[in-house]
Design an enzyme around this catalytic site. Sequence first.
Site, PDB file in Angstrom:
ATOM      1  N   SER A 233       0.841  -1.216   0.000  1.00  0.00           N
ATOM      2  CA  SER A 233       0.000   0.000   0.000  1.00  0.00           C
ATOM      3  C   SER A 233       0.873   1.262   0.000  1.00  0.00           C
ATOM      4  CB  SER A 233      -0.995  -0.021   1.159  1.00  0.00           C
ATOM      5  OG  SER A 233      -0.339   0.076   2.401  1.00  0.00           O
ATOM      6  N   ARG A 234       1.288   1.726   1.157  1.00  0.00           N
ATOM      7  CA  ARG A 234       2.230   2.851   1.246  1.00  0.00           C
ATOM      8  C   ARG A 234       3.191   2.556   2.394  1.00  0.00           C
ATOM      9  NH1 ARG A 234       0.858   3.803  -3.158  1.00  0.00           N
ATOM     10  NH2 ARG A 234      -0.023   5.701  -4.028  1.00  0.00           N
ATOM     11  N   ASP A 258       6.545  -3.708  -1.284  1.00  0.00           N
ATOM     12  CA  ASP A 258       6.646  -3.040  -2.582  1.00  0.00           C
ATOM     13  C   ASP A 258       6.773  -1.532  -2.374  1.00  0.00           C
ATOM     14  OD1 ASP A 258       6.602  -3.027  -5.466  1.00  0.00           O
ATOM     15  OD2 ASP A 258       4.589  -2.162  -5.343  1.00  0.00           O
ATOM     16  N   GLU A 263      10.943   5.883   0.458  1.00  0.00           N
ATOM     17  CA  GLU A 263      11.214   5.460  -0.924  1.00  0.00           C
ATOM     18  C   GLU A 263      11.456   6.628  -1.879  1.00  0.00           C
ATOM     19  OE1 GLU A 263       7.421   3.344  -1.767  1.00  0.00           O
ATOM     20  OE2 GLU A 263       7.116   4.810  -3.354  1.00  0.00           O
ATOM     21  N   HIS A 295       8.225  -0.438  -5.747  1.00  0.00           N
ATOM     22  CA  HIS A 295       6.918   0.149  -6.085  1.00  0.00           C
ATOM     23  C   HIS A 295       6.514  -0.198  -7.529  1.00  0.00           C
ATOM     24  CE1 HIS A 295       4.065   3.486  -4.579  1.00  0.00           C
ATOM     25  NE2 HIS A 295       3.436   2.734  -5.471  1.00  0.00           N
ATOM     26  N   PHE A 298       1.846  -1.655  -9.479  1.00  0.00           N
ATOM     27  CA  PHE A 298       0.935  -1.133 -10.514  1.00  0.00           C
ATOM     28  C   PHE A 298       1.432  -1.425 -11.921  1.00  0.00           C
ATOM     29  CE2 PHE A 298       3.306   2.297 -12.572  1.00  0.00           C
ATOM     30  CZ  PHE A 298       4.425   2.337 -11.765  1.00  0.00           C
TER      31      PHE A 298
END
Length: 334
Positions: A233-234, A258, A263, A295, A298
């Site tokens: 998520s974050r 991720d 980051e 990340h 997506f």
Amino acid sequence: MKIAVCGTQPYDRESLSIINADFGHELVFFEERLTLQSAPLFAGYAGLCCFVNDILDEAVLQILAAQGTRLIALRCAGFNNVDVLAAERYGIRLVRVPAYSPHSVAEHTLALILTLNRKTHRAYNRVRDGNFTLQGLLGFELRGRTVGIIGTGRIGQAVAEILHGFGCQLLGYDMLQNEACQALGLNYVELDELYQRSDIVTIHCPLNEQTHHLINALTLTKMKHGAMLINTSRGAVIDTCAVIAALKTGQLGYLGLDVYEQEGDLFFQDLSSRVIQDDTFERLLTFPNVLITGHQGFFTTEALRNIAHTTLANISHFEKTGECQNEVTRALLR
Ligand code: NAI
């Protein structure tokens, strides 16, 4: 509309340019991320197209407003990097891509779970090195295991659907109950019960004041000894230092990330020839039972196409009507 695209990667340029043939905006691509230092670069653009690690705090928004920016089109779902109230004060409208492919992130979540469990990242190197021993590669069957899903929105639901196919027992925590998840047999429980019963905890809620460091030293003690924690998520939903302490004692058995708290200084860049200064991140990389991706949840062709289409449609709608579709307002902060 003339739009500055901040923090452009080659794949952004490609996907936005292809879809823009149907929209006809004037897109100007900048490799620079939006920060306090780089903000003056974007003077004269009524619209900016931003991504997850662009900095849209009060100071940056103030500069952008003075430079004539009226619209920020986020090419992502999350907006935790934006001071939404400051944008309202400066008269800058915000739009986003609320859903582009929850399956992309859900499938990446499964990639992290399966890799950590069956240790294919280690097996890959071992076999290439001519080492065919199995010691250290022992996994477990997902069938029958209990998975706790924190945040059962679009991505959480897609994860639940896949895990249902694996034969997992599903627990969920969310303020809103998702009937599609319940139809899969997911039981909503309080967070403490989710921590106590889950073999795997996977996080799919947004980052906000309530979820900042949701996973911390105390909550980690409530988890099963040796549990797996996954976060796509974050980063700041997890207190990274607390997680490192739990990995050292074995309380946490596996960690798949991720996203990472800091980051912004690392991800989406090639730092392979530099000395990375973030000691916490470097410590994480030393654990054999930690898997980190930069990340990329997506990052599928389907998602890039959908992101480009919705972003450009959001901009066209604003240009034609002065109104916003997929707007980010204070109502979403609750
Ligand atoms: P969504 O809005 O469909 O679902 C989020 C769910 O979290 C909602 O059901 C909401 O009620 C719930 N929630 C909110 N606060 C919560 C809390 N305190 N505790 C538990 N649940 C809470 O969002 P979607 O599309 O499922 O995305 C979830 C998150 O995934 C995004 O906010 C974003 O941060 C992250 N994301 C990561 C990507 C990646 O590439 N790794 C890509 C896209 C999104």
